[in-house]
Design a protein around this motif. Structure first.
Motif, PDB file in Angstrom:
ATOM      1  N   CYS A   1       1.046  -1.204  -0.005  1.00 50.29           N
ATOM      2  CA  CYS A   1      -0.245   0.308  -0.058  1.00 50.29           C
ATOM      3  C   CYS A   1       0.985   0.806  -0.398  1.00 50.29           C
ATOM      4  O   CYS A   1       2.373   1.133   0.285  1.00 50.29           O
ATOM      5  N   SER A   2      -0.020   2.218  -0.393  1.00 53.23           N
ATOM      6  CA  SER A   2       1.524   3.876  -0.030  1.00 53.23           C
ATOM      7  C   SER A   2      -0.080   4.574   0.068  1.00 53.23           C
ATOM      8  O   SER A   2      -0.608   4.958   0.856  1.00 53.23           O
ATOM      9  N   LEU A   3       0.890   5.659   1.373  1.00 49.92           N
ATOM     10  CA  LEU A   3       0.091   6.238   2.392  1.00 49.92           C
ATOM     11  C   LEU A   3       1.086   7.614   2.001  1.00 49.92           C
ATOM     12  O   LEU A   3       2.137   7.547   1.399  1.00 49.92           O
ATOM     13  N   VAL A   4      -0.095   8.640   1.942  1.00 49.65           N
ATOM     14  CA  VAL A   4       0.805   9.935   2.521  1.00 49.65           C
ATOM     15  C   VAL A   4       0.745   9.955   3.913  1.00 49.65           C
ATOM     16  O   VAL A   4      -0.194  10.166   4.304  1.00 49.65           O
ATOM     17  N   VAL A   5       1.946  10.501   4.274  1.00 57.70           N
ATOM     18  CA  VAL A   5       2.058  11.521   6.068  1.00 57.70           C
ATOM     19  C   VAL A   5       2.404  12.528   5.723  1.00 57.70           C
ATOM     20  O   VAL A   5       2.807  12.757   5.196  1.00 57.70           O
ATOM     21  N   ARG A   6       1.167  13.143   6.834  1.00 60.59           N
ATOM     22  CA  ARG A   6       1.612  14.277   6.925  1.00 60.59           C
ATOM     23  C   ARG A   6       1.981  14.538   8.444  1.00 60.59           C
ATOM     24  O   ARG A   6       1.893  13.531   9.316  1.00 60.59           O
TER      25      ARG A   6
ATOM     26  N   VAL B   1       4.864   7.467   1.430  1.00 56.27           N
ATOM     27  CA  VAL B   1       5.314   5.832   2.145  1.00 56.27           C
ATOM     28  C   VAL B   1       4.601   4.934   0.948  1.00 56.27           C
ATOM     29  O   VAL B   1       3.518   4.237   1.483  1.00 56.27           O
ATOM     30  N   VAL B   2       5.550   3.192   1.115  1.00 57.75           N
ATOM     31  CA  VAL B   2       5.167   2.323   0.199  1.00 57.75           C
ATOM     32  C   VAL B   2       5.736   1.357   1.657  1.00 57.75           C
ATOM     33  O   VAL B   2       6.396   1.716   2.509  1.00 57.75           O
ATOM     34  N   LEU B   3       3.809   0.648   1.751  1.00 58.03           N
ATOM     35  CA  LEU B   3       4.304  -0.519   2.778  1.00 58.03           C
ATOM     36  C   LEU B   3       3.747  -1.661   1.751  1.00 58.03           C
ATOM     37  O   LEU B   3       3.194  -1.690   1.332  1.00 58.03           O
ATOM     38  N   GLU B   4       4.664  -2.473   2.904  1.00 58.71           N
ATOM     39  CA  GLU B   4       4.958  -4.353   2.136  1.00 58.71           C
ATOM     40  C   GLU B   4       4.592  -5.156   3.442  1.00 58.71           C
ATOM     41  O   GLU B   4       5.007  -4.738   4.292  1.00 58.71           O
ATOM     42  N   SER B   5       3.691  -6.193   3.070  1.00 58.44           N
ATOM     43  CA  SER B   5       3.526  -7.545   3.887  1.00 58.44           C
ATOM     44  C   SER B   5       2.873  -8.721   3.382  1.00 58.44           C
ATOM     45  O   SER B   5       2.471  -8.923   2.534  1.00 58.44           O
ATOM     46  N   ASP B   6       3.146  -9.274   4.037  1.00 54.25           N
ATOM     47  CA  ASP B   6       2.558 -10.774   3.875  1.00 54.25           C
ATOM     48  C   ASP B   6       0.923 -10.825   4.595  1.00 54.25           C
ATOM     49  O   ASP B   6       0.488 -11.893   3.843  1.00 54.25           O
TER      50      ASP B   6
ATOM     51  N   ALA C   1      -1.030  13.470  10.540  1.00 58.05           N
ATOM     52  CA  ALA C   1      -2.323  12.476   9.454  1.00 58.05           C
ATOM     53  C   ALA C   1      -1.362  11.403   8.826  1.00 58.05           C
ATOM     54  O   ALA C   1      -0.269  11.592   8.876  1.00 58.05           O
ATOM     55  N   VAL C   2      -2.468  10.206   8.459  1.00 54.77           N
ATOM     56  CA  VAL C   2      -1.634   9.230   7.574  1.00 54.77           C
ATOM     57  C   VAL C   2      -3.158   9.327   6.227  1.00 54.77           C
ATOM     58  O   VAL C   2      -4.286   8.945   6.953  1.00 54.77           O
ATOM     59  N   SER C   3      -2.580   8.938   5.426  1.00 53.93           N
ATOM     60  CA  SER C   3      -4.307   8.441   4.162  1.00 53.93           C
ATOM     61  C   SER C   3      -3.732   7.112   4.065  1.00 53.93           C
ATOM     62  O   SER C   3      -2.424   7.779   3.061  1.00 53.93           O
ATOM     63  N   LEU C   4      -4.442   6.617   3.428  1.00 53.88           N
ATOM     64  CA  LEU C   4      -3.743   5.587   2.458  1.00 53.88           C
ATOM     65  C   LEU C   4      -4.355   6.264   1.260  1.00 53.88           C
ATOM     66  O   LEU C   4      -5.165   6.440   1.018  1.00 53.88           O
ATOM     67  N   VAL C   5      -3.075   6.018   0.297  1.00 57.06           N
ATOM     68  CA  VAL C   5      -3.721   6.268  -1.089  1.00 57.06           C
ATOM     69  C   VAL C   5      -3.761   4.568  -1.640  1.00 57.06           C
ATOM     70  O   VAL C   5      -4.708   4.885  -2.790  1.00 57.06           O
ATOM     71  N   TYR C   6      -3.266   4.075  -2.034  1.00 59.79           N
ATOM     72  CA  TYR C   6      -3.479   2.869  -2.850  1.00 59.79           C
ATOM     73  C   TYR C   6      -2.993   1.729  -1.657  1.00 59.79           C
ATOM     74  O   TYR C   6      -2.204   1.327  -1.328  1.00 59.79           O
ATOM     75  N   HIS C   7      -3.809   0.636  -2.524  1.00 56.48           N
ATOM     76  CA  HIS C   7      -3.669  -1.209  -1.863  1.00 56.48           C
ATOM     77  C   HIS C   7      -3.854  -1.875  -2.649  1.00 56.48           C
ATOM     78  O   HIS C   7      -4.526  -1.923  -3.064  1.00 56.48           O
ATOM     79  N   GLN C   8      -2.941  -2.987  -3.124  1.00 58.41           N
ATOM     80  CA  GLN C   8      -2.683  -4.072  -3.648  1.00 58.41           C
ATOM     81  C   GLN C   8      -2.681  -5.711  -2.519  1.00 58.41           C
ATOM     82  O   GLN C   8      -1.422  -5.570  -2.650  1.00 58.41           O
ATOM     83  N   PHE C   9      -3.566  -6.197  -2.323  1.00 49.54           N
ATOM     84  CA  PHE C   9      -2.744  -7.617  -3.190  1.00 49.54           C
ATOM     85  C   PHE C   9      -2.476  -8.267  -3.616  1.00 49.54           C
ATOM     86  O   PHE C   9      -3.271  -9.112  -4.922  1.00 49.54           O
ATOM     87  N   ASP C  10      -1.900  -9.868  -3.320  1.00 50.65           N
ATOM     88  CA  ASP C  10      -1.649 -10.322  -5.012  1.00 50.65           C
ATOM     89  C   ASP C  10      -1.692 -11.727  -4.164  1.00 50.65           C
ATOM     90  O   ASP C  10      -1.305 -12.406  -3.281  1.00 50.65           O
ATOM     91  N   GLU C  11      -2.320 -12.799  -4.249  1.00 50.17           N
ATOM     92  CA  GLU C  11      -1.420 -14.416  -3.563  1.00 50.17           C
ATOM     93  C   GLU C  11      -1.761 -15.259  -5.444  1.00 50.17           C
ATOM     94  O   GLU C  11      -2.053 -15.396  -6.644  1.00 50.17           O
ATOM     95  N   GLN C  12       0.047 -15.376  -4.957  1.00 52.16           N
ATOM     96  CA  GLN C  12      -0.253 -16.573  -5.647  1.00 52.16           C
ATOM     97  C   GLN C  12       0.152 -18.151  -5.446  1.00 52.16           C
ATOM     98  O   GLN C  12       0.128 -18.345  -4.217  1.00 52.16           O
ATOM     99  N   ILE C  13      -1.101 -19.232  -6.024  1.00 56.91           N
ATOM    100  CA  ILE C  13      -1.217 -20.736  -5.712  1.00 56.91           C
ATOM    101  C   ILE C  13      -0.063 -21.311  -5.970  1.00 56.91           C
ATOM    102  O   ILE C  13       0.993 -21.107  -7.034  1.00 56.91           O
TER     103      ILE C  13
END
Length: 89
Positions: free
Chosen positions: A8-13, A46-51, A71-83
């Motif tokens: 996800c990406s965040l804008v942190v003020r 800011v970019v955050l990565e997690s499992d 303040a913290v604003s969520l700008v984008y979130h994506q998840f990918d699942e690989q079998i």
């Protein structure tokens, strides 16, 4: 077995006088990267990565709770699942 990856990406003020401190603290967190900062506005991209989604939410809460963060604003979130056995194109 499935492998899940969240990003996800965040804008942190932050307070402008504490921007360098906030940026350094964020950069030291696992799975966290400060992509861009603007001293004049006190904003960081800011970019955050997690499992896992739960871990990602905890990371976001940690960012929000840092001293100097306004303040913290969520700008984008994506998840990918690989079998297991499945190839990524």
């Amino acid at each position: 077995m499935n492998t899940v990856w969240h990003v996800c990406s965040l804008v942190v003020r932050a307070h402008t006088e504490r921007l360098a401190e906030v940026s350094a603290t964020l950069s030291s967190l696992p799975g966290c990267d400060v992509a861009v900062s603007d001293i004049a506005s006190g904003k960081l991209a800011v970019v955050l990565e997690s499992d896992s989604e739960e871990s990602l939410l905890k990371q976001m809460a940690s960012v929000r709770d840092l001293a100097g963060v306004l303040a913290v604003s969520l700008v984008y979130h994506q998840f990918d699942e690989q079998i297991q056995g499945e190839e990524t194109p």
